[in-house]
Design an enzyme around this catalytic site. Structure first.
Site, mmCIF file in Angstrom:
data_model
loop_
_atom_site.group_PDB
_atom_site.id
_atom_site.type_symbol
_atom_site.label_atom_id
_atom_site.label_comp_id
_atom_site.label_asym_id
_atom_site.label_seq_id
_atom_site.Cartn_x
_atom_site.Cartn_y
_atom_site.Cartn_z
ATOM 1 C CD GLU A 246 49.759 56.783 86.352
ATOM 2 O OE1 GLU A 246 49.040 57.564 85.994
ATOM 3 O OE2 GLU A 246 50.258 56.383 87.634
ATOM 4 C CG LEU B 50 49.039 52.926 81.493
ATOM 5 C CD1 LEU B 50 48.825 52.649 79.824
ATOM 6 C CD2 LEU B 50 48.995 54.624 81.638
ATOM 7 N N GLY C 154 28.452 61.467 101.145
ATOM 8 C CA GLY C 154 28.505 61.703 99.523
ATOM 9 C C GLY C 154 28.546 60.584 98.715
ATOM 10 C CG LEU D 280 31.746 63.103 88.146
ATOM 11 C CD1 LEU D 280 30.551 63.604 87.572
ATOM 12 C CD2 LEU D 280 31.341 61.920 88.930
ATOM 13 C CG HIS E 197 31.381 61.044 83.015
ATOM 14 N ND1 HIS E 197 31.153 60.238 84.068
ATOM 15 C CD2 HIS E 197 30.747 62.004 83.542
ATOM 16 C CE1 HIS E 197 30.294 60.674 84.982
ATOM 17 N NE2 HIS E 197 30.084 61.788 84.497
ATOM 18 C CG HIS F 16 5.227 48.700 76.415
ATOM 19 N ND1 HIS F 16 5.056 49.161 77.696
ATOM 20 C CD2 HIS F 16 4.555 47.583 76.735
ATOM 21 C CE1 HIS F 16 4.066 48.360 78.547
ATOM 22 N NE2 HIS F 16 3.839 47.674 77.913
HETATM 23 C C1 LIG Z 1 36.222 55.089 95.233
HETATM 24 C C2 LIG Z 1 35.927 55.924 94.013
HETATM 25 C C3 LIG Z 1 34.785 55.784 93.269
HETATM 26 C C4 LIG Z 1 34.787 56.424 91.922
HETATM 27 N N1 LIG Z 1 33.586 56.139 91.257
HETATM 28 C C5 LIG Z 1 33.376 57.063 90.118
HETATM 29 C C6 LIG Z 1 32.226 56.736 89.216
HETATM 30 O O1 LIG Z 1 31.538 55.738 89.540
HETATM 31 N N2 LIG Z 1 32.302 57.471 88.215
HETATM 32 C C7 LIG Z 1 33.204 58.564 88.047
HETATM 33 O O2 LIG Z 1 32.844 59.305 86.882
HETATM 34 N N3 LIG Z 1 34.026 58.924 88.752
HETATM 35 C C8 LIG Z 1 34.451 58.148 89.702
HETATM 36 N N4 LIG Z 1 35.299 58.437 90.792
HETATM 37 C C9 LIG Z 1 36.226 59.573 90.347
HETATM 38 C C10 LIG Z 1 37.011 59.229 89.172
HETATM 39 O O3 LIG Z 1 37.974 58.285 89.559
HETATM 40 C C11 LIG Z 1 38.072 60.411 89.131
HETATM 41 O O4 LIG Z 1 37.085 61.668 88.703
HETATM 42 C C12 LIG Z 1 38.893 60.563 87.832
HETATM 43 O O5 LIG Z 1 39.612 59.344 88.010
HETATM 44 C C13 LIG Z 1 39.866 61.678 87.533
HETATM 45 O O6 LIG Z 1 40.742 61.246 86.541
HETATM 46 P P1 LIG Z 1 42.058 61.923 86.031
HETATM 47 O O7 LIG Z 1 42.525 61.580 84.833
HETATM 48 O O8 LIG Z 1 41.521 63.514 86.260
HETATM 49 O O9 LIG Z 1 42.763 61.712 87.334
HETATM 50 P P2 LIG Z 1 43.319 59.965 88.039
HETATM 51 O O10 LIG Z 1 42.419 59.213 87.812
HETATM 52 O O11 LIG Z 1 43.341 60.522 89.369
HETATM 53 O O12 LIG Z 1 44.870 59.755 87.327
HETATM 54 C C14 LIG Z 1 45.773 60.664 87.585
HETATM 55 C C15 LIG Z 1 46.881 59.668 87.541
HETATM 56 O O13 LIG Z 1 48.306 60.491 87.576
HETATM 57 C C16 LIG Z 1 48.945 60.011 88.093
HETATM 58 N N5 LIG Z 1 50.432 60.762 88.455
HETATM 59 C C17 LIG Z 1 50.070 61.719 89.538
HETATM 60 N N6 LIG Z 1 51.184 62.269 89.616
HETATM 61 C C18 LIG Z 1 52.291 62.031 88.718
HETATM 62 C C19 LIG Z 1 53.312 61.956 88.158
HETATM 63 N N7 LIG Z 1 54.091 63.368 88.795
HETATM 64 N N8 LIG Z 1 54.237 61.345 87.373
HETATM 65 C C20 LIG Z 1 53.437 60.437 86.704
HETATM 66 N N9 LIG Z 1 52.145 60.052 86.820
HETATM 67 C C21 LIG Z 1 51.634 60.906 88.181
HETATM 68 C C22 LIG Z 1 48.548 59.149 89.464
HETATM 69 O O14 LIG Z 1 49.156 58.035 89.735
HETATM 70 C C23 LIG Z 1 47.166 58.818 88.853
HETATM 71 O O15 LIG Z 1 47.333 57.348 88.058
HETATM 72 C C24 LIG Z 1 35.407 57.715 91.676
HETATM 73 C C25 LIG Z 1 36.678 58.050 92.742
HETATM 74 C C26 LIG Z 1 36.829 57.044 93.693
HETATM 75 C C27 LIG Z 1 38.079 57.306 94.431
#
Ligand SMILES: Cc1cc2nc3c(=O)[nH]c(=O)nc-3n(C[C@H](O)[C@H](O)[C@H](O)COP(=O)(O)OP(=O)(O)OC[C@H]3O[C@@H](n4cnc5c(N)ncnc54)[C@H](O)[C@@H]3O)c2cc1C
Length: 468
Positions: A34, A39, A184, A322, A324, A447
């Site tokens: 990462e 993390l 959105g 999302l 989850h 309830h």
């Molecule tokens: C403002 C906001 C609010 C949100 N609220 C919600 C919510 O309430 N509920 C919900 O379910 N979802 C929510 N989301 C969406 C949610 O954050 C994402 O769907 C989720 O984080 C996706 O998880 P992921 O593990 O796929 O990727 P990410 O969480 O984006 O993690 C990917 C990670 O990979 C790392 N990375 C990328 N390339 C490299 C590389 N080459 N080497 C090392 N590390 C790398 C990045 O630094 C990042 O930390 C929200 C998003 C935003 C922006």
């Protein structure tokens, strides 16, 4: 010499860190790379968690000013302490991200703080943030690099006057006015935060409705409530240009169909038009990993890319973006790699909007069922008829249960109301077990509880609600 692992995960977001932990639990030697320095990915650092911290804090602020008196609680001199609100949010984020580091140690996941690059199938090069490189060899590589803010052509995000969600989570003062581009989930949540804290918020949306993936009736109801709270909406309009000046930003807008130009002035603009897959500098092209036309990593039903040994999950593969959904995919891919039957039921992924009232849904909405020609029945129950909601003074909204007209199987549940984000869990479980509306209706609910509204909506699907 390269270090050897069964699984190297690139990206420590909810998809990646869950996959690494689950793989380690199942006896695989797992590493996670990462680059952020902390993390938890987008979700813990600049997404779900900080936004929910600010939504909760700003809700308390608004409730203290406008709602406590109705409950007989008199407060004088309510003041906003924005730095304290922000440090609460920052502490929540820090505690959560450190928590994942602890879980890595507990489960013996090796954590590399740096950028991962796929040098070849089975080989990941890490450029360490602290300097130097590591070469990792891996039986399986998992791409979990998530997503990034989508930008609008010609509108430069400076994270001061024109901000993305990341900037909107860290403003140092409440702007007098905020224009939100995009109605959105993220636009409405962060728009709600700043409106509650005193900004005059205008939401500009290209479509003729808010919250496009949600049930139309729910979205209409949500718009009415948010407008009553003071949020302004300009629907069917597109932003064509933005000009930053001393006192703020002028947005040039037009009708979605063209013409009828109108300027919108705001001290701060939030660009919330969606997110795009992030797989930059990862070496996908040289590794031969195929992408979809929209830039998502293409996978099969087992999260396998076209290159043997390279897998992908989470936002970077698309679908519901999302946390989850990413977590469940992380769990499933780890189980598949360990020879177990991992799977994700995409028909039962809930979506929640943490405005107040909250909005939550699972399964199909009325528009989708109509378009698919599915015969269904709908049962609706308003929170005005729910004792607990009335006691809370939070009786806006309703629950809607959609069930197959012939089999009674639950096809979708849509809730707008207090704690909808928690209430939806029961409906998700019901759908996971292929429940009928009658199954929910016959389940004893405590309830007085908000969940009784779900039971009543399920009864209403059979035309026999008791309390309306
Ligand atoms: C403002 C906001 C609010 C949100 N609220 C919600 C919510 O309430 N509920 C919900 O379910 N979802 C929510 N989301 C969406 C949610 O954050 C994402 O769907 C989720 O984080 C996706 O998880 P992921 O593990 O796929 O990727 P990410 O969480 O984006 O993690 C990917 C990670 O990979 C790392 N990375 C990328 N390339 C490299 C590389 N080459 N080497 C090392 N590390 C790398 C990045 O630094 C990042 O930390 C929200 C998003 C935003 C922006």
């Amino acid at each position: 010499m390269s270090q050897e692992f069964d699984l190297v995960v690139i990206g420590g977001g909810p998809g990646g860190y869950v996959a690494a932990i689950r793989a380690a639990q199942l006896g695989l030697k797992a590493a996670c790379v990462e680059k952020r320095g902390t993390l938890g990915g987008t979700c813990l650092n600049v997404g779900c968690i900080p936004s929910k911290a600010l939504l909760t804090s700003s809700h308390h602020f608004e409730a203290a000013g406008h709602e406590f008196a109705r409950h007989g609680v008199k407060l004088g001199g309510i003041e906003l302490d924005l730095p304290a609100m922000m440090s609460h949010k920052d502490k929540v984020v820090a505690d959560n991200t450190k928590g994942i580091e602890f879980l890595f140690k507990k489960n013996k996941v090796t954590y590399f703080v740096g950028s991962g690059h796929i040098a070849a199938p089975g080989q990941v090069d890490v450029s360490l943030n602290a300097g130097g490189d590591e070469k990792l060899s891996a039986k399986a590589i998992l791409i979990a690099t998530g997503s990034d803010v989508m930008r609008l052509p010609g509108i430069e995000i400076d994270e001061k006057k024109i901000v993305s969600s990341t900037g909107a989570l860290a403003l140092s003062k409440v702007p007098k006015s905020m224009a939100v581009i995009g109605a959105g989930v993220i636009g409405l949540e962060l728009g709600s935060v700043w409106r509650r804290l005193g900004a005059d918020v205008t939401v500009i949306e290209y479509l003729d409705r808010i919250l496009p993936p949600f049930d139309g009736e729910v979205a209409k109801h949500a718009q009415r409530i948010l407008a009553k709270q003071g949020m302004n909406f300009k629907l069917s309009r597109k932003v064509v240009a933005a000009k930053s000046g001393k006192s703020g930003v002028t947005l040039s807008t037009e009708a979605a169909a063209g013409g009828s130009p109108e300027d919108v002035q705001a001290e701060c603009v939030l660009v919330a038009v969606g997110r795009k897959p992030y797989a930059d500098a990862l070496g996908l092209e040289s590794a031969g990993v195929e992408l979809t036309p929209k830039g998502f990593v293409k996978v099969d039903g087992h999260f396998q890319t076209n290159v043997p040994g390279i897998y992908a999950i989470g936002d970077v593969i698309g679908g519901a973006m999302l946390a989850h959904k990413a977590e469940d995919e992380g769990m499933a891919v780890a189980e598949l790699l360990a020879g177990k039957p991992g799977h994700v039921n995409y028909d039962a992924i809930p979506s929640v909007v943490y405005t107040w009232p909250e909005i939550a849904c699972v399964g199909r909405n009325e528009e989708e069922l109509k378009a698919a020609g599915v015969a269904y029945k709908a049962g609706k129950f308003p929170f005005t008829a729910n004792g607990r909601a009335r006691a809370m003074g939070e009786s806006e909204g309703f629950v809607k249960v959609l069930a197959d007209a012939r089999t009674d199987r639950v096809l979708g549940v849509h809730i707008i109301g207090p704690n909808a984000g928690d209430l939806i869990a029961e409906a998700v479980l019901a759908m996971e077990f292929s429940a009928s509306a009658e199954d929910i209706a016959r389940t004893c609910h405590a309830h007085p509880a908000l969940g009784e509204a779900l039971k009543e909506a399920a009864l209403a699907a059979d035309g026999r609600a008791i309390h309306i």
